[in-house]
Design a protein around this motif. Sequence first.
Motif, short mmCIF file in Angstrom:
data_model
loop_
_atom_site.label_atom_id
_atom_site.label_comp_id
_atom_site.label_asym_id
_atom_site.label_seq_id
_atom_site.Cartn_x
_atom_site.Cartn_y
_atom_site.Cartn_z
N ALA A 102 -10.25 0.12 -8.43
CA ALA A 102 -10.47 -1.21 -7.84
C ALA A 102 -11.63 -1.12 -6.84
O ALA A 102 -11.42 -1.19 -5.63
CB ALA A 102 -9.20 -1.70 -7.17
N PRO A 103 -12.85 -0.95 -7.35
CA PRO A 103 -14.00 -0.78 -6.44
C PRO A 103 -14.26 -2.00 -5.57
O PRO A 103 -14.94 -1.89 -4.55
CB PRO A 103 -15.17 -0.50 -7.39
CG PRO A 103 -14.74 -1.07 -8.71
CD PRO A 103 -13.24 -0.94 -8.76
N GLU A 104 -13.70 -3.14 -5.93
CA GLU A 104 -13.89 -4.35 -5.13
C GLU A 104 -13.02 -4.36 -3.87
O GLU A 104 -13.23 -5.17 -2.97
CB GLU A 104 -13.59 -5.61 -5.97
CG GLU A 104 -12.12 -5.81 -6.31
CD GLU A 104 -11.59 -4.96 -7.47
OE1 GLU A 104 -10.44 -5.18 -7.87
OE2 GLU A 104 -12.32 -4.08 -7.99
N LEU A 105 -12.07 -3.42 -3.78
CA LEU A 105 -11.18 -3.34 -2.62
C LEU A 105 -11.67 -2.27 -1.65
O LEU A 105 -12.21 -1.25 -2.05
CB LEU A 105 -9.76 -3.00 -3.06
CG LEU A 105 -9.07 -4.02 -3.97
CD1 LEU A 105 -7.70 -3.51 -4.41
CD2 LEU A 105 -8.95 -5.36 -3.27
N THR A 106 -11.41 -2.51 -0.39
CA THR A 106 -11.74 -1.56 0.67
C THR A 106 -10.44 -1.11 1.31
O THR A 106 -9.58 -1.93 1.61
CB THR A 106 -12.64 -2.22 1.74
OG1 THR A 106 -13.80 -2.73 1.10
CG2 THR A 106 -13.03 -1.22 2.81
N TYR A 107 -10.31 0.18 1.54
CA TYR A 107 -9.11 0.72 2.17
C TYR A 107 -9.17 0.45 3.67
O TYR A 107 -10.08 0.90 4.36
CB TYR A 107 -9.00 2.21 1.87
CG TYR A 107 -7.74 2.84 2.39
CD1 TYR A 107 -6.48 2.36 2.02
CD2 TYR A 107 -7.78 3.92 3.26
CE1 TYR A 107 -5.32 2.94 2.50
CE2 TYR A 107 -6.62 4.52 3.73
CZ TYR A 107 -5.40 4.01 3.35
OH TYR A 107 -4.25 4.58 3.82
N ALA A 108 -8.19 -0.28 4.17
CA ALA A 108 -8.19 -0.72 5.57
C ALA A 108 -8.04 0.42 6.57
O ALA A 108 -8.42 0.28 7.73
CB ALA A 108 -7.08 -1.74 5.77
N HIS A 109 -7.48 1.56 6.14
CA HIS A 109 -7.17 2.64 7.08
C HIS A 109 -8.12 3.84 6.91
O HIS A 109 -7.81 4.93 7.36
CB HIS A 109 -5.73 3.10 6.89
CG HIS A 109 -4.76 1.97 6.82
ND1 HIS A 109 -4.40 1.23 7.93
CD2 HIS A 109 -4.11 1.42 5.77
CE1 HIS A 109 -3.55 0.28 7.56
NE2 HIS A 109 -3.37 0.37 6.26
N GLU A 118 0.86 -1.18 0.00
CA GLU A 118 0.00 0.00 0.00
C GLU A 118 0.90 1.24 0.00
O GLU A 118 1.80 1.34 0.83
CB GLU A 118 -0.89 0.02 1.24
CG GLU A 118 -1.89 -1.11 1.30
CD GLU A 118 -2.72 -1.08 2.56
OE1 GLU A 118 -2.90 0.02 3.15
OE2 GLU A 118 -3.21 -2.14 2.96
N VAL A 119 0.66 2.13 -0.92
CA VAL A 119 1.38 3.40 -0.98
C VAL A 119 0.55 4.42 -0.22
O VAL A 119 -0.67 4.48 -0.37
CB VAL A 119 1.58 3.86 -2.44
CG1 VAL A 119 2.20 5.25 -2.50
CG2 VAL A 119 2.43 2.86 -3.20
N MET A 120 1.23 5.22 0.60
CA MET A 120 0.49 6.19 1.40
C MET A 120 1.32 7.43 1.68
O MET A 120 2.54 7.41 1.56
CB MET A 120 0.06 5.55 2.72
CG MET A 120 1.21 5.00 3.54
SD MET A 120 0.70 4.00 4.95
CE MET A 120 -0.03 5.23 5.97
N ARG A 121 0.62 8.50 2.03
CA ARG A 121 1.24 9.74 2.50
C ARG A 121 2.23 10.35 1.51
O ARG A 121 3.24 10.91 1.90
CB ARG A 121 1.94 9.53 3.84
CG ARG A 121 1.04 9.07 4.96
CD ARG A 121 0.34 10.25 5.58
NE ARG A 121 -0.09 9.97 6.93
CZ ARG A 121 -1.36 9.81 7.28
NH1 ARG A 121 -2.31 9.91 6.36
NH2 ARG A 121 -1.68 9.57 8.53
#
Length: 158
Positions: free
Chosen positions: A135-142, A77-80
């Motif tokens: 990727a609408p099938e994925l949910t962002y965990a954070h 996961e890429v973030m920030r």
Amino acid sequence: MHVLTREANFSDALLIAELTRACWADRVAASSSGHRESVERVQQQLKRDGAYLLLVENEIVGSVRWLPSENDRHTWEVMRMGVLPKYRGDSLAEHLLEAVIKRAQSVSVREIQLAVRADQARLLALYATYGFVLAPELTYAHANPAEPAPTVMRRLLS
């Protein structure tokens, strides 16, 4: 213009926390946790994850972090990702994104995911130019449950 990315280390935690807050200021909704980024949180992430710093003429002007997915160590996961306001408009964030993609490929990561806040939808086109797809099938965990769900994108790597 001399542009360089370098991998961050544990001693960069204070700098990364400050950079994140500065990049978020006047750009991202006040409810974003990026405004409250702490040295301790960055240190925790750097113990097990990674980050790059962006330098322009030897001045650190941006950063990005990545972490393995909770469900699959071959997915990151890429973030920030952020660049200081003074340096925006020259496509400098792309250097950070390219560095993460190359690093992921070098360690056999199969997929990179990221989430785009609802108030930052203009970034979807940038990520699409780097092969990320919705990727609408994925949910962002954070995700912040008090805000609209972010748009999740993914890029499969070979």
